[in-house]
Design a protein around this motif. Structure first.
Motif, short mmCIF file in Angstrom:
data_model
loop_
_atom_site.label_atom_id
_atom_site.label_comp_id
_atom_site.label_asym_id
_atom_site.label_seq_id
_atom_site.Cartn_x
_atom_site.Cartn_y
_atom_site.Cartn_z
N ILE A 104 0.48 -1.45 0.42
CA ILE A 104 -0.26 -0.23 -0.35
C ILE A 104 0.81 1.15 0.32
O ILE A 104 0.52 2.34 -0.68
CB ILE A 104 -1.23 -0.24 1.06
CG1 ILE A 104 -1.97 -1.20 0.87
CG2 ILE A 104 -1.32 1.51 1.44
CD1 ILE A 104 -2.66 -1.47 2.14
N LEU A 105 2.03 0.92 0.71
CA LEU A 105 2.74 2.27 0.62
C LEU A 105 3.46 2.31 -0.87
O LEU A 105 3.48 4.43 -0.91
CB LEU A 105 4.14 1.99 2.00
CG LEU A 105 3.47 2.35 3.00
CD1 LEU A 105 4.93 2.51 4.19
CD2 LEU A 105 2.66 3.20 3.35
N HIS A 106 3.80 1.41 -1.24
CA HIS A 106 4.30 1.89 -2.55
C HIS A 106 3.59 2.11 -3.47
O HIS A 106 4.05 2.80 -4.77
CB HIS A 106 4.71 0.01 -3.12
CG HIS A 106 5.50 0.37 -4.16
ND1 HIS A 106 6.96 0.36 -4.41
CD2 HIS A 106 5.24 -0.49 -5.90
CE1 HIS A 106 7.57 0.60 -6.14
NE2 HIS A 106 6.22 -0.38 -6.13
N SER A 107 2.67 1.46 -3.60
CA SER A 107 0.88 2.29 -4.38
C SER A 107 1.02 3.83 -3.88
O SER A 107 0.85 4.21 -5.43
CB SER A 107 -0.37 1.80 -3.94
OG SER A 107 -1.06 2.00 -4.94
N ARG A 108 0.81 4.13 -3.11
CA ARG A 108 0.80 5.69 -2.88
C ARG A 108 1.73 6.45 -3.01
O ARG A 108 2.08 7.67 -3.94
CB ARG A 108 0.22 5.15 -0.53
CG ARG A 108 -0.90 5.56 -0.37
CD ARG A 108 -1.01 5.71 1.29
NE ARG A 108 -0.69 6.60 1.74
CZ ARG A 108 -1.97 7.85 1.65
NH1 ARG A 108 -2.91 7.31 1.36
NH2 ARG A 108 -1.97 8.81 1.87
N SER A 109 3.29 5.78 -2.95
CA SER A 109 4.22 6.46 -3.06
C SER A 109 4.40 6.76 -5.09
O SER A 109 4.83 7.84 -5.70
CB SER A 109 5.55 5.89 -3.13
OG SER A 109 6.70 6.40 -3.69
N ALA A 110 4.00 5.62 -5.60
CA ALA A 110 3.85 5.41 -6.71
C ALA A 110 2.62 7.08 -7.37
O ALA A 110 2.98 7.12 -8.63
CB ALA A 110 3.46 4.78 -7.85
N LEU A 111 1.77 6.63 -7.05
CA LEU A 111 0.54 8.44 -6.99
C LEU A 111 1.20 9.13 -6.24
O LEU A 111 0.71 10.50 -7.56
CB LEU A 111 -1.05 7.50 -6.29
CG LEU A 111 -1.52 8.81 -6.29
CD1 LEU A 111 -2.55 8.55 -8.25
CD2 LEU A 111 -3.08 8.20 -5.57
N ARG A 112 2.56 9.16 -5.29
CA ARG A 112 2.58 10.65 -5.36
C ARG A 112 3.54 11.12 -6.31
O ARG A 112 3.34 12.54 -6.96
CB ARG A 112 3.42 10.84 -3.88
CG ARG A 112 2.27 10.70 -2.83
CD ARG A 112 3.07 11.38 -1.55
NE ARG A 112 3.42 10.40 -1.06
CZ ARG A 112 3.79 8.98 -0.89
NH1 ARG A 112 2.86 8.58 0.04
NH2 ARG A 112 4.81 7.68 -0.31
N ILE A 113 4.12 10.16 -6.94
CA ILE A 113 5.59 10.35 -7.88
C ILE A 113 4.66 10.90 -9.39
O ILE A 113 4.86 11.83 -9.55
CB ILE A 113 6.50 9.11 -8.48
CG1 ILE A 113 6.99 9.26 -7.32
CG2 ILE A 113 7.15 9.38 -9.19
CD1 ILE A 113 8.06 7.92 -7.41
N ALA A 114 3.75 10.64 -9.42
CA ALA A 114 2.77 10.71 -10.96
C ALA A 114 2.14 12.12 -10.67
O ALA A 114 2.45 12.83 -11.97
CB ALA A 114 1.86 9.60 -10.49
#
Length: 259
Positions: free
Chosen positions: A107-117
């Motif tokens: 979940i942290l990985h997913s949220r991090s990817a969204l922030r980068i996007a």
């Protein structure tokens, strides 16, 4: 009952592995594709993570309160005593712990990817705006009117007092930054990136076109450019400072970004 719980727990662990693999694939898509791809998939993955987390809690609760298969109350032993027993086998504990950690990291990985996007989307939009000739011409025209003491920006609201081209210059710029403000409000663009890059531009634009905006709101639509005004007000409450340039984020900022 314990066998059923073990089976369900193992299935959840396998679902967690699938979830982690999906997060990794989607993260690569979002990071490589910017705001043009992966947004919907990340939202779906987020909901899947919530579902698996709830499933984890359900399995854990069932493991705690379930009786062993075929067990009955022994003579002289109270039911309360039996129900207070915890039926965690080492296998269940290991799988539950691994699944919980895997879900948390995914979940942290997913949220991090969204922030980068979001950050990449903001940078792409900023660079595209610099290549937008109509936007640059409109900004130059607004600055020119603001510097001329013989001209007033609000006079360009009336078509009979200005040429259609001059009026369209102002409206094009305002509509552009209104759309940017909406995108920031809806978390499509990263607020911090845009604020760092265009705080002064937005501040000056609102100041230079304030009387024009009020005329549009009074005669056309009371909600016209309200997102732009709200964004400018929000930024002015915590303005960008010269000493903040090149400054690294604090630990609290890192934690806030993490979650």
């Amino acid at each position: 009952m314990v066998n059923i719980i073990n089976t369900l727990t193992l299935k959840m662990f396998l679902m967690s592995k699938t979830f982690i693999s999906s997060c990794t694939t989607i993260s690569k898509k979002v990071i490589n594709g910017g705001h043009r791809g992966g947004q919907n998939e990340i939202q779906i993955t987020g909901w899947l993570g919530r579902f698996l987390s709830l499933f984890l809690v359900f399995i854990a609760s069932g493991s705690v309160f379930a009786d062993p298969a075929g067990s009955t109350s022994s003579p002289g032993v109270s039911t309360a005593s039996n129900s207070s027993q915890v039926w965690f086998t080492p296998e269940v504990v290991a799988i539950l712990t691994t699944a919980a950690v895997a879900l948390f990291c995914a979940i942290l990985h997913s949220r991090s990817a969204l922030r980068i996007a979001r950050k990449r989307a903001a940078m792409d939009a900023i660079m595209e705006s610099k290549r937008d000739e109509s936007l640059q011409e409109g900004m130059a025209f607004i600055r020119e009117v603001d510097k001329d003491n013989q001209k007033s920006i609000e006079t360009y609201y009336n078509p009979e007092c200005s040429s259609p081209e001059e009026r369209s210059h102002i409206l094009y710029v305002l509509n552009h930054y209104e759309n940017v403000a909406v995108a920031i409000h809806k978390s499509i663009y990263d607020n911090d990136i845009y604020k760092s890059a265009q705080f002064t531009i937005v501040k000056n634009l609102v100041e230079q076109t304030e009387s024009f905006i009020k005329k549009v709101q009074r005669h056309d639509s009371p909600t016209a450019f309200q997102e732009l005004i709200a964004l400018n007000t929000k930024w002015l409450a915590n303005p960008v400072k010269t000493e903040d340039a090149g400054k690294a984020g604090t630990f609290s900022d890192w934690v806030a970004n993490l979650f």
